[in-house]
Design an enzyme around this catalytic site. Structure first.
Site, PDB file in Angstrom:
ATOM      1  N   THR A   1     -50.840 -28.836 -70.059  1.00 47.46           N
ATOM      2  CA  THR A   1     -50.966 -30.238 -70.039  1.00 47.46           C
ATOM      3  C   THR A   1     -49.827 -31.112 -69.748  1.00 47.46           C
ATOM      4  OG1 THR A   1     -51.086 -29.868 -72.412  1.00 47.46           O
ATOM      5  CG2 THR A   1     -53.389 -30.471 -70.928  1.00 47.46           C
TER       6      THR A   1
ATOM      7  N   ARG B   1     -53.503 -22.504 -51.335  1.00 47.46           N
ATOM      8  CA  ARG B   1     -53.663 -22.956 -49.774  1.00 47.46           C
ATOM      9  C   ARG B   1     -52.146 -22.863 -49.149  1.00 47.46           C
ATOM     10  NH1 ARG B   1     -59.020 -22.809 -48.890  1.00 47.46           N
ATOM     11  NH2 ARG B   1     -60.043 -24.108 -50.264  1.00 47.46           N
TER      12      ARG B   1
END
Ligand SMILES: Cc1cc2nc3c(=O)[nH]c(=O)nc-3n(C[C@H](O)[C@H](O)[C@H](O)COP(=O)(O)OP(=O)(O)OC[C@H]3O[C@@H](n4cnc5c(N)ncnc54)[C@H](O)[C@@H]3O)c2cc1C
Length: 329
Positions: A72, A202
């Site tokens: 986080t 990716r």
């Protein structure tokens, strides 16, 4: 203009608003960012932000957070990109659900008639080992014929689009037969944690080459905005790897902790494929383990080439030239 009190990062400011070309008509531009490595640290420590800590302390903390998947704090850093990509790339990209996206509306606006034409080196035959891959070059004559066929289809599709627009057919209908090679654009905002997840998938050699070209530029932006996080991501994630129970067991059978706390090979230890299979590693997992141990075939540095950076006005002019001229509204 009053000086900002927001934290800024000189290396990021250098590329802010600069358009990096990708493929033949695409681009990636970092249009805004919020925070950097020190904000990851501040969030983790829930500190008041006063004072500067030693870089080595920040680096140590950031590496600890990444190793232990304490994610986080890196959600506190944001990136906003403006990107243009062929529609087939957008279709892969949009699968990443944790970004906020606003795409160019082909219902509202005229589409520039820009189509992706793969370069010679990208036109390869179907891979025999990877159904989602390409492998091996093609003859010049095949490439020339492919380009000729693409050009004919695109000329026809572009002509149909321009004709429908000239007939005042609604844009949302006029666009329906434009090919997947047509470029679209979007604003894409995401936090650092989710951007690194996107890049992990990716920028990886398993991803299609075309989307990897975009990931490379975005990784270059991360490297500038949050260099310590980028370094930890490269070390623990992109160039690191998770090990399964069976894989770890195989390594345990080959290596042991030595007297000084280091590692040494166990005397005469080997593992045949059959023995690896007994550890419940499937043939494919055994091949993947071998590939992990062999290491990456290339280690990208994701450094951006600033000499390629273009201005927004320059890119906008080029795109405007590709819009059919019948825009009367
Ligand atoms: C090489 C490659 C090949 C692929 N091939 C195909 C294919 O053939 N067909 C196909 O359809 N897709 C394919 N994909 C897309 C893939 O299956 C994922 O949809 C895509 O990569 C997005 O991944 P993600 O869900 O982890 O990412 P994001 O959507 O960015 O989500 C990030 C993370 O947030 C969490 N998350 C987000 N939304 C949810 C939710 N609703 N519920 C629970 N957790 C959530 C998950 O932890 C997730 O990993 C392929 C992807 C790659 C990289």
């Amino acid at each position: 203009m009053p000086e900002t009190r927001r934290p800024t990062i000189p290396a990021a400011e250098e590329i802010l608003g600069g358009y990096f070309p990708v493929l033949d008509h695409g681009f990636v531009a970092l249009v805004d960012y919020m925070g950097g490595d020190s904000d990851v640290e501040r969030a983790a420590r829930v500190s008041y932000g006063a004072g500067t800590r030693r870089k080595s302390a920040t680096r140590g903390l950031i590496r600890y957070l990444r190793r232990h998947r304490h994610t986080t704090p890196s959600e506190m850093v944001e990136f906003k990109f403006h990107c243009a990509m062929p529609m087939f790339v957008a279709r892969q990209w949009i699968r990443h659900r944790t970004a906020s996206v606003n795409e160019y509306s082909a219902r509202y606006s005229l589409l520039p008639l820009l189509f992706y034409r793969p370069e010679r080196g990208q036109v390869e035959t179907q891979s025999a080992t990877n159904k989602q891959g390409r492998d091996g070059g093609v003859e010049d004559v095949v490439y020339r014929e492919a380009v000729g066929r693409w050009e004919r289809i695109r000329a026809e599709a572009g002509d149909g689009y321009s004709w429908l627009i000239a007939e005042d057919i609604a844009r949302e209908i006029a666009r329906i037969d434009l090919p997947l090679s047509t470029y679209t654009q979007w604003y894409w905002k995401i936090d650092l944690h989710n951007l690194l997840h996107f890049l992990l998938l990716r920028a990886d050699p398993h991803a299609q080459w075309e989307i990897r070209e975009y990931a490379k530029v975005m990784a270059g932006a991360v490297r500038r905005v949050a260099p310590l996080t980028f370094e930890a991501w490269m070390d623990y994630q992109l160039l690191g790897s998770a090990l399964s129970r069976g894989e770890l067991e195989a390594i345990r059978q080959l290596l042991e902790v030595s007297g000084d706390g280091g590692l040494r090979a166990k005397e005469g230890a080997t593992l045949s494929v059959g023995e690896l299979a007994e550890l419940e590693l499937a043939p494919r997992e055994i091949r993947e383990l071998a590939a992990k141990l062999a290491g990456p075939t290339e280690v990208p540095d994701f450094e951006l080439d600033l000499s390629k950076m273009r201005t927004a006005e320059d890119v906008e002019r080029e795109i405007a030239r590709a819009v059919p001229v019948h825009d009367t509204r």
